[in-house]
Design a protein around this motif. Structure first.
Motif, PDB file in Angstrom:
ATOM      1  N   ILE A 157       2.108  74.865  23.468  1.00  0.00           N
ATOM      2  CA  ILE A 157       1.978  76.222  22.442  1.00  0.00           C
ATOM      3  C   ILE A 157       3.217  76.412  21.970  1.00  0.00           C
ATOM      4  O   ILE A 157       3.134  76.655  20.709  1.00  0.00           O
ATOM      5  CB  ILE A 157       1.338  77.310  23.499  1.00  0.00           C
ATOM      6  N   ALA A 158       4.550  76.479  22.703  1.00  0.00           N
ATOM      7  CA  ALA A 158       5.681  76.796  21.615  1.00  0.00           C
ATOM      8  C   ALA A 158       6.054  75.760  20.917  1.00  0.00           C
ATOM      9  O   ALA A 158       6.491  76.166  19.920  1.00  0.00           O
ATOM     10  CB  ALA A 158       6.794  76.740  23.002  1.00  0.00           C
ATOM     11  N   PHE A 159       5.924  74.831  21.200  1.00  0.00           N
ATOM     12  CA  PHE A 159       6.163  73.413  20.270  1.00  0.00           C
ATOM     13  C   PHE A 159       5.310  73.678  19.073  1.00  0.00           C
ATOM     14  O   PHE A 159       5.843  73.479  17.898  1.00  0.00           O
ATOM     15  CB  PHE A 159       5.933  72.005  21.205  1.00  0.00           C
ATOM     16  N   CYS A 160       4.028  73.751  19.208  1.00  0.00           N
ATOM     17  CA  CYS A 160       3.296  73.727  18.122  1.00  0.00           C
ATOM     18  C   CYS A 160       3.662  75.041  17.235  1.00  0.00           C
ATOM     19  O   CYS A 160       3.609  74.947  16.071  1.00  0.00           O
ATOM     20  CB  CYS A 160       1.780  74.118  18.450  1.00  0.00           C
ATOM     21  N   GLY A 161       3.897  76.144  17.701  1.00  0.00           N
ATOM     22  CA  GLY A 161       4.396  77.486  17.234  1.00  0.00           C
ATOM     23  C   GLY A 161       5.711  77.103  16.090  1.00  0.00           C
ATOM     24  O   GLY A 161       6.065  77.527  15.226  1.00  0.00           O
ATOM     25  N   LEU A 162       6.757  76.172  16.954  1.00  0.00           N
ATOM     26  CA  LEU A 162       7.976  75.815  16.072  1.00  0.00           C
ATOM     27  C   LEU A 162       7.503  74.831  14.910  1.00  0.00           C
ATOM     28  O   LEU A 162       8.222  74.872  13.866  1.00  0.00           O
ATOM     29  CB  LEU A 162       8.865  75.459  17.230  1.00  0.00           C
ATOM     30  N   PHE A 163       6.643  74.034  15.345  1.00  0.00           N
ATOM     31  CA  PHE A 163       6.281  72.897  14.175  1.00  0.00           C
ATOM     32  C   PHE A 163       5.938  73.666  13.018  1.00  0.00           C
ATOM     33  O   PHE A 163       6.039  73.277  11.748  1.00  0.00           O
ATOM     34  CB  PHE A 163       5.361  71.993  14.806  1.00  0.00           C
ATOM     35  N   ILE A 164       4.988  74.653  13.401  1.00  0.00           N
ATOM     36  CA  ILE A 164       4.511  75.739  12.085  1.00  0.00           C
ATOM     37  C   ILE A 164       5.675  76.167  11.310  1.00  0.00           C
ATOM     38  O   ILE A 164       5.235  76.375  10.164  1.00  0.00           O
ATOM     39  CB  ILE A 164       3.365  76.323  12.867  1.00  0.00           C
ATOM     40  N   LEU A 165       6.558  76.619  11.882  1.00  0.00           N
ATOM     41  CA  LEU A 165       7.717  77.161  11.434  1.00  0.00           C
ATOM     42  C   LEU A 165       8.516  76.418  10.333  1.00  0.00           C
ATOM     43  O   LEU A 165       9.345  76.657   9.637  1.00  0.00           O
ATOM     44  CB  LEU A 165       8.432  78.033  12.315  1.00  0.00           C
ATOM     45  N   PHE A 166       8.611  75.071  10.684  1.00  0.00           N
ATOM     46  CA  PHE A 166       9.367  74.125   9.948  1.00  0.00           C
ATOM     47  C   PHE A 166       9.044  74.049   8.383  1.00  0.00           C
ATOM     48  O   PHE A 166       7.740  73.690   8.188  1.00  0.00           O
ATOM     49  CB  PHE A 166       9.537  72.637  10.612  1.00  0.00           C
ATOM     50  N   ASP A 167       9.664  74.241   7.459  1.00  0.00           N
ATOM     51  CA  ASP A 167       9.185  74.254   6.168  1.00  0.00           C
ATOM     52  C   ASP A 167       9.891  72.782   5.421  1.00  0.00           C
ATOM     53  O   ASP A 167      10.982  72.837   5.121  1.00  0.00           O
ATOM     54  CB  ASP A 167       9.731  75.341   5.486  1.00  0.00           C
ATOM     55  N   PHE A 168       8.881  72.065   5.366  1.00  0.00           N
ATOM     56  CA  PHE A 168       9.234  70.507   4.717  1.00  0.00           C
ATOM     57  C   PHE A 168       9.736  70.877   3.338  1.00  0.00           C
ATOM     58  O   PHE A 168      10.372  69.989   2.628  1.00  0.00           O
ATOM     59  CB  PHE A 168       8.208  69.865   4.869  1.00  0.00           C
ATOM     60  N   THR A 169       9.147  71.908   2.477  1.00  0.00           N
ATOM     61  CA  THR A 169       9.408  72.079   1.283  1.00  0.00           C
ATOM     62  C   THR A 169      10.833  72.580   0.741  1.00  0.00           C
ATOM     63  O   THR A 169      11.132  72.500  -0.168  1.00  0.00           O
ATOM     64  CB  THR A 169       8.432  73.071   0.642  1.00  0.00           C
ATOM     65  N   ASP A 170      11.452  72.991   2.134  1.00  0.00           N
ATOM     66  CA  ASP A 170      12.665  73.546   1.810  1.00  0.00           C
ATOM     67  C   ASP A 170      13.842  72.282   1.924  1.00  0.00           C
ATOM     68  O   ASP A 170      15.084  72.661   1.856  1.00  0.00           O
ATOM     69  CB  ASP A 170      13.261  74.614   2.762  1.00  0.00           C
ATOM     70  N   ILE A 197       5.948  82.337  14.965  1.00  0.00           N
ATOM     71  CA  ILE A 197       6.755  83.206  15.825  1.00  0.00           C
ATOM     72  C   ILE A 197       5.997  83.649  16.882  1.00  0.00           C
ATOM     73  O   ILE A 197       6.698  83.773  18.213  1.00  0.00           O
ATOM     74  CB  ILE A 197       7.359  84.426  15.015  1.00  0.00           C
ATOM     75  N   VAL A 198       4.915  84.403  16.814  1.00  0.00           N
ATOM     76  CA  VAL A 198       4.078  84.616  17.789  1.00  0.00           C
ATOM     77  C   VAL A 198       3.628  83.691  18.687  1.00  0.00           C
ATOM     78  O   VAL A 198       3.850  83.811  20.302  1.00  0.00           O
ATOM     79  CB  VAL A 198       2.816  85.518  17.464  1.00  0.00           C
ATOM     80  N   MET A 199       3.365  82.421  18.281  1.00  0.00           N
ATOM     81  CA  MET A 199       3.058  81.314  19.382  1.00  0.00           C
ATOM     82  C   MET A 199       4.240  80.837  20.231  1.00  0.00           C
ATOM     83  O   MET A 199       4.094  80.774  21.245  1.00  0.00           O
ATOM     84  CB  MET A 199       2.423  80.230  18.587  1.00  0.00           C
ATOM     85  N   GLU A 200       5.509  80.725  19.388  1.00  0.00           N
ATOM     86  CA  GLU A 200       6.664  80.411  20.081  1.00  0.00           C
ATOM     87  C   GLU A 200       6.995  81.327  21.178  1.00  0.00           C
ATOM     88  O   GLU A 200       7.453  80.829  22.279  1.00  0.00           O
ATOM     89  CB  GLU A 200       7.664  80.112  19.043  1.00  0.00           C
ATOM     90  N   PHE A 201       6.840  82.672  20.915  1.00  0.00           N
ATOM     91  CA  PHE A 201       7.390  83.669  21.788  1.00  0.00           C
ATOM     92  C   PHE A 201       6.513  83.732  22.992  1.00  0.00           C
ATOM     93  O   PHE A 201       6.774  83.723  24.143  1.00  0.00           O
ATOM     94  CB  PHE A 201       7.331  85.034  21.057  1.00  0.00           C
ATOM     95  N   CYS A 202       5.182  83.867  22.932  1.00  0.00           N
ATOM     96  CA  CYS A 202       3.943  83.572  24.031  1.00  0.00           C
ATOM     97  C   CYS A 202       4.350  82.389  24.763  1.00  0.00           C
ATOM     98  O   CYS A 202       4.182  82.579  26.032  1.00  0.00           O
ATOM     99  CB  CYS A 202       2.627  83.627  23.388  1.00  0.00           C
ATOM    100  N   GLY A 203       4.549  81.358  24.143  1.00  0.00           N
ATOM    101  CA  GLY A 203       4.537  79.950  25.033  1.00  0.00           C
ATOM    102  C   GLY A 203       5.823  80.042  25.862  1.00  0.00           C
ATOM    103  O   GLY A 203       5.777  79.859  26.998  1.00  0.00           O
ATOM    104  N   PHE A 204       7.025  80.316  25.397  1.00  0.00           N
ATOM    105  CA  PHE A 204       8.218  80.420  25.917  1.00  0.00           C
ATOM    106  C   PHE A 204       8.302  81.389  26.983  1.00  0.00           C
ATOM    107  O   PHE A 204       8.852  81.474  28.046  1.00  0.00           O
ATOM    108  CB  PHE A 204       9.351  80.394  25.025  1.00  0.00           C
TER     109      PHE A 204
END
Length: 288
Positions: A157-170, A197-204
């Motif tokens: 869950i934490a890994f998915c949350g972090l992957f969502i946060l990665f911005d490829f357009t930047d 952020i919520v997924m990463e926080f909850c997972g970790f």
């Protein structure tokens, strides 16, 4: 602050009323495992294990030391086994990533989304409200699932949350500009940032409880008591993780505020992937 004090006070009252400490069978397993690893003693039977437990927790401290010295001779004592080191590494990484992503919220949202102080505080408030329900839920689920199973899911869950946060357009954006690529569909918009952020926080946050539970079952007997025990070491590790996380935020902020999100998310993804890898590779040692 007042609200959290009230919530933790209610939690403390319920804990004092309903909490019942069960027998600590984990130390019996540690004693049995130590005997088997040393090849000097046969694994104790159930009756022997209970007699060891009674002696270890007797009121006579000299008898305790005698039994401990008998079970774990000083010439063969290992203060840190492999499973303990793995749990402590995952504890450090979890606190490091939580500090990295949690303390960078104000910087990222202010320069990327132009959020006000009220909006930033609201996001932190939501994360704070989730702490007690997360801890309670993990305690309930631990009755039905093993620690290693829950750890895999929570790290995922934490890994998915972090992957969502990665911005490829930047990746090709001008590092001197503020904001984000709002005209691009795949850009990390505010709603996507909140979900990640919520997924990463909850997972970790939930994984921290599971890791400590695993650590209590694999820690050597010598580190299960005394002042400089496993709890003291994990507290020091958590403090160092927070300090290093703050230092990295400062360094990456000096590099580029525009790219700060990706500069923090990328190492967090790699570290989370490393945790998943070592937990799967050493699952047989952590499944106690």
């Amino acid at each position: 602050g007042y609200l959290m004090s009230i919530l933790w006070g209610i939690y403390l009252v319920f804990l004092m009323i309903y909490f019942e400490e069960s027998e600590r069978f984990g130390l019996l397993e540690i004693v049995a495992k130590s005997r088997m690893e040393q090849n000097e003693y046969d694994p104790p039977s159930i009756d022997q294990a209970y007699s060891i437990d009674t002696t270890i927790y007797s009121e006579d401290e000299d008898d305790n030391l005698e039994v401990e010295d008998e079970l774990m001779p000083s010439k063969t004592t290992r203060y840190l086994n492999e499973a303990t080191v793995i749990c402590m590494c995952m504890k450090f990484i979890g606190k490091f990533v939580l500090e990295l992503m949690g303390c960078s919220v104000s910087l990222i949202t202010r320069h990327r989304y132009d959020w006000s102080v009220r909006q930033i505080g609201a996001l932190s408030f939501v994360n704070g409200l989730l702490v007690i329900p997360i801890s309670t839920s993990i305690g309930y689920l631990s009755q039905y699932y093993t620690d290693i199973t829950m750890l895999f899911w929570l790290l995922g869950i934490a890994f998915c949350g972090l992957f969502i946060l990665f911005d490829f357009t930047d990746l090709g954006a001008d590092p001197n500009e503020d904001g984000y690529n709002y005209n691009m569909f795949w850009a990390v918009r505010p709603w996507r940032y909140i979900v990640g952020i919520v997924m990463e926080f909850c997972g970790f946050q939930a994984a921290q409880s599971v890791i400590l539970s695993m650590l209590s079952k694999v820690v050597p007997l010598k580190l299960a008591k005394g002042t400089f025990n496993a709890g003291f070491i994990t507290t020091i590790l958590s403090t160092l993780a927070r300090a290093n996380g703050d230092v990295l935020i400062t360094i990456m902020g000096l590099v580029s505020l525009r790219q700060l999100l990706n500069l923090l998310v990328l190492p967090s993804i790699l570290l989370t992937g490393f945790c998943i890898m070592i937990s799967r590779f050493h699952a047989h040692k952590l499944s106690v």
